[in-house]
Design a protein around this motif. Structure first.
Motif, PDB file in Angstrom:
ATOM      1  N   ALA A 144      -3.074 -51.327  24.231  1.00 46.35           N
ATOM      2  CA  ALA A 144      -2.550 -49.923  24.812  1.00 46.35           C
ATOM      3  C   ALA A 144      -2.013 -49.924  26.404  1.00 46.35           C
ATOM      4  O   ALA A 144      -1.324 -49.239  26.436  1.00 46.35           O
ATOM      5  N   LEU A 145      -2.412 -51.040  27.086  1.00 45.17           N
ATOM      6  CA  LEU A 145      -1.911 -51.141  28.099  1.00 45.17           C
ATOM      7  C   LEU A 145      -0.416 -51.422  28.415  1.00 45.17           C
ATOM      8  O   LEU A 145       0.377 -50.532  28.946  1.00 45.17           O
ATOM      9  N   PHE A 146       0.076 -52.302  27.579  1.00 48.77           N
ATOM     10  CA  PHE A 146       1.252 -52.520  27.430  1.00 48.77           C
ATOM     11  C   PHE A 146       2.312 -51.356  26.701  1.00 48.77           C
ATOM     12  O   PHE A 146       3.322 -51.449  27.461  1.00 48.77           O
ATOM     13  N   ILE A 147       1.751 -51.030  25.719  1.00 49.43           N
ATOM     14  CA  ILE A 147       2.547 -49.798  25.194  1.00 49.43           C
ATOM     15  C   ILE A 147       2.708 -48.587  26.196  1.00 49.43           C
ATOM     16  O   ILE A 147       3.687 -47.924  26.097  1.00 49.43           O
ATOM     17  N   THR A 148       1.722 -48.236  26.752  1.00 48.01           N
ATOM     18  CA  THR A 148       1.375 -47.114  27.672  1.00 48.01           C
ATOM     19  C   THR A 148       2.682 -47.550  28.913  1.00 48.01           C
ATOM     20  O   THR A 148       2.943 -46.411  29.423  1.00 48.01           O
ATOM     21  N   MET A 149       2.557 -48.759  29.301  1.00 43.86           N
ATOM     22  CA  MET A 149       3.513 -49.144  30.160  1.00 43.86           C
ATOM     23  C   MET A 149       4.984 -48.758  30.049  1.00 43.86           C
ATOM     24  O   MET A 149       5.843 -48.095  30.880  1.00 43.86           O
ATOM     25  N   VAL A 150       5.370 -48.797  28.699  1.00 42.90           N
ATOM     26  CA  VAL A 150       6.661 -48.390  28.300  1.00 42.90           C
ATOM     27  C   VAL A 150       6.906 -46.628  28.486  1.00 42.90           C
ATOM     28  O   VAL A 150       7.795 -46.519  28.836  1.00 42.90           O
ATOM     29  N   ASN A 151       5.684 -46.080  27.819  1.00 44.21           N
ATOM     30  CA  ASN A 151       5.847 -44.788  27.959  1.00 44.21           C
ATOM     31  C   ASN A 151       5.791 -44.316  29.464  1.00 44.21           C
ATOM     32  O   ASN A 151       6.671 -43.164  29.899  1.00 44.21           O
ATOM     33  N   ALA A 152       5.279 -44.940  30.458  1.00 41.51           N
ATOM     34  CA  ALA A 152       5.369 -44.572  31.808  1.00 41.51           C
ATOM     35  C   ALA A 152       6.623 -44.844  32.290  1.00 41.51           C
ATOM     36  O   ALA A 152       6.877 -44.069  33.126  1.00 41.51           O
ATOM     37  N   PHE A 153       7.403 -45.920  31.692  1.00 43.54           N
ATOM     38  CA  PHE A 153       8.367 -46.278  32.444  1.00 43.54           C
ATOM     39  C   PHE A 153       9.543 -45.100  31.826  1.00 43.54           C
ATOM     40  O   PHE A 153      10.380 -44.604  32.670  1.00 43.54           O
TER      41      PHE A 153
END
Length: 443
Positions: A144-153
Motif C-alpha cells: 500500500a505504501l509503494f502504490i500510494t507513492m505513485v498516486n501521490a506523485f
C-alpha cells in the motif's frame, strides 16, 4: 450521450471499474493481516486459545481475498500499459521504482502467508510461529505504501525537470517522497485498518444477533471494535492534516470539494446542498469559519476560491458529495466504535444490545463505501490531469479500438470473481462453524 466510439471515455470507465473493484480487496489485504497479528499476539500474551483461533480462521478467509486481489491487481497492471501508454511512458522514467518495490513487497507477503498458514501447531514456541506473520503484515502495508507513492506523485509531481517536453534531472527517490506522500500513505493505511476492523466486527455482531453467544464471538467483537476506535481517531486526525495539505498544494481540489468559489476569509464549511446553474448554493448546512480552520487552523484565514482557476482546469463539482459522504461515514464509524468501547466499560449499559449490534453491522458496508468515496474523491478531484500540471488525462489515454469490448469482458470477470469469492467464503465458514471447531479443539 456518446454517438461515436471514444477510447478516452472507455479507458477512463474501464480503469475506474477495475480500481473500484480492486480497492475493496486491496483495503482488506492491508487491514486483515494487521488484525490477524493483533489477535495472534493477544492470544499469546493472554494464553487464550480463543484469540489464537480468531487469527487462524481470519487467515483462512484472508487467503481467498488475496487470490481475488492478485487477479484484479494484475488487471490494473495490464490496463495501465494498454490504456494509458503515454502516462506509463512518463511514469516509467520517473516513478517506476515504487512499482517494482510494490511487486517485491507482495512476494514477501505471499511467501510468508503460505508458510504461516501451513505451520500452525508445528513449533514448540508460539512466538516463533507469530514471527512468521510479521513479514505478511509488513509486506501488505508496504504494498500500500509503494502504490500510494505513485498516486501521490500523480497529484504532486516531484523529482524531475521538464524542459521542452523532455524529462531531465530525474531523481527517483525524490519522486517517491513527493509532498502528497505522507498524508496519503497515512490515510490509506489508517482507513484500511479501520475498515477491516469494522468488517470483522460486523461478522461477530451478526453471530451474536443470531443467538450464537459463545464467548469467542464477544472476544472477537471487543477486539475489533477497540481497534476500530483507535483507528477512527487516527483517521480523523490524518483527515484534518489532509485538508491542510490540500489547502497548500491542491487548493482547487479543496475549493471544489466545498463549493468555495470566491477567495475569502472566515470561510464556512458546506454540508450537502444543491448547486444552481449560476453556482449558487442552496439548502446546504453552513458551519461558520470551519473551512478556514480546516485549511489553516485559523478561523480568519483566507481560503482560495475556485474562480482563481480557468474553468477548463477546475475539478468536477460532484466531488463535494463524495467528500461529504466520506466525512459523514467517518463520523458515524467513530461514534459507533466509541459507543461500544464506552458501553463495555460501563456497568449500566450493555454493549451487546441489539441496536448497537445492528449499527455495527451497518458500519461494515459503510466503511467499504467510505473507501470507495475517498478513492473517487482523490481521482476525480485531480481532473483534468493525470499528472497534475504536466499531462492531461486526455493526453495519457490510448487511441486504440475495442476498449469498449474490453470493458464488457472485464466487467463480466469482476462479477464472476465477486460472486465466487462471496460464495467460497460463505461455504467455508458456514459448513465449518466456529462452534464445531471450538468443540473439536476442546476450547
Amino acid at each position: 450521450m456518446l454517438t461515436d466510439y471514444d477510447p478516452i471515455f472507455y479507458s477512463r470507465l474501464l480503469t475506474s471499474l477495475t480500481l473500484a473493484f480492486h480497492i475493496l480487496f486491496a483495503t482488506i489485504g492491508v487491514g486483515i493481516p494487521f488484525l490477524i497479528m493483533v489477535a495472534h499476539w493477544v492470544g499469546i500474551k493472554k494464553n487464550d486459545n480463543h484469540y489464537l483461533l480468531l487469527a487462524r480462521r481470519w487467515a483462512r478467509g484472508f487467503v481467498i481475498t488475496v487470490a481475488v486481489g492478485v487477479v484484479t491487481g494484475t488487471a490494473i497492471g495490464l490496463q495501465l500499459n494498454l490504456l494509458w501508454p503515454q502516462f506509463m511512458s512518463f511514469a516509467q522514467q520517473v516513478i517506476a521504482l515504487p512499482f517494482f518495490l510494490e511487486t517485491f513487497a507482495f512476494f514477501i507477503e505471499a511467501i510468508f502467508l503460505g508458510i504461516y498458514l501451513y505451520t500452525w501447531d508445528r513449533f514448540k514456541s508460539k512466538v516463533t510461529h507469530f514471527l512468521l506473520l510479521l513479514p505478511v503484515v509488513i509486506g501488505s502495508s508496504a504494498s500500500a505504501l509503494f502504490i500510494t507513492m505513485v498516486n501521490a506523485f500523480m497529484n504532486t509531481p516531484h523529482g524531475f525537470t521538464f524542459i521542452d517536453g523532455q524529462l531531465t534531472s530525474i531523481q527517483p527517490i525524490a519522486a517517491m517522497f513527493s509532498p502528497a506522500m505522507p498524508t496519503k500513505v497515512a490515510h490509506v493505511l489508517s482507513s484500511a485498518y479501520l475498515t477491516s476492523a469494522f468488517l470483522l466486527a460486523m461478522l461477530s455482531a451478526v453471530a451474536i444477533l443470531r443467538g450464537r453467544t459463545h464467548v469467542y464471538h464477544k472476544k472477537a467483537l471487543h477486539l475489533t471494535m477497540t481497534t476500530a476506535a483507535i483507528f477512527a481517531v487516527s483517521t480523523a486526525i490524518i483527515g484534518d492534516l489532509s485538508g491542510k495539505f490540500l489547502a497548500e498544494y491542491q487548493p482547487e481540489k479543496l475549493a471544489a470539494a466545498e463549493w468555495h468559489f470566491e477567495t475569502s476569509t472566515e470561510a464556512p464549511l458546506l454540508i450537502g446542498g444543491v448547486l444552481t446553474e449560476d453556482n449558487e448554493v442552496k439548502y446546504a448546512l453552513k458551519i461558520p469559519w470551519a473551512l478556514s480552520i480546516l485549511a489553516h487552523n485559523d478561523p480568519y484565514a483566507e481560503v482560495t476560491g475556485l474562480q482563481e482557476w480557468p474553468s477548463e482546469l477546475q475539478p468536477p463539482l460532484v466531488v463535494h458529495y463524495l467528500f461529504d459522504g466520506m466525512i459523514a461515514i467517518g463520523i458515524y464509524l467513530t461514534i459507533i466504535a466509541f459507543a461500544f468501547v464506552l458501553f463495555s466499560r460501563s456497568k449500566v449499559m450493555n454493549q451487546y444490545n441489539k441496536l448497537l449490534l445492528r449499527c455495527i453491522i451497518i458500519g461494515g458496508p459503510l466503511a467499504l463505501l467510505a473507501v470507495e468515496l475517498g478513492w473517487m474523491f482523490t481521482e476525480i478531484g485531480r481532473q483534468p490531469w493525470v499528472v497534475v500540471g504536466y499531462m492531461m488525462t486526455s493526453e495519457g489515454a490510448t487511441t486504440a479500438a475495442h476498449v469498449d469490448d474490453m470493458l464488457l469482458l472485464f466487467a463480466s470477470l469482476y462479477l464472476l470473481l465477486g460472486i465466487t469469492c462471496l460464495l467460497v467464503l460463505y461455504r467455508m465458514f458456514s459448513q465449518y462453524p466456529v462452534e464445531q471447531e471450538l468443540k473439536e479443539r476442546g476450547f
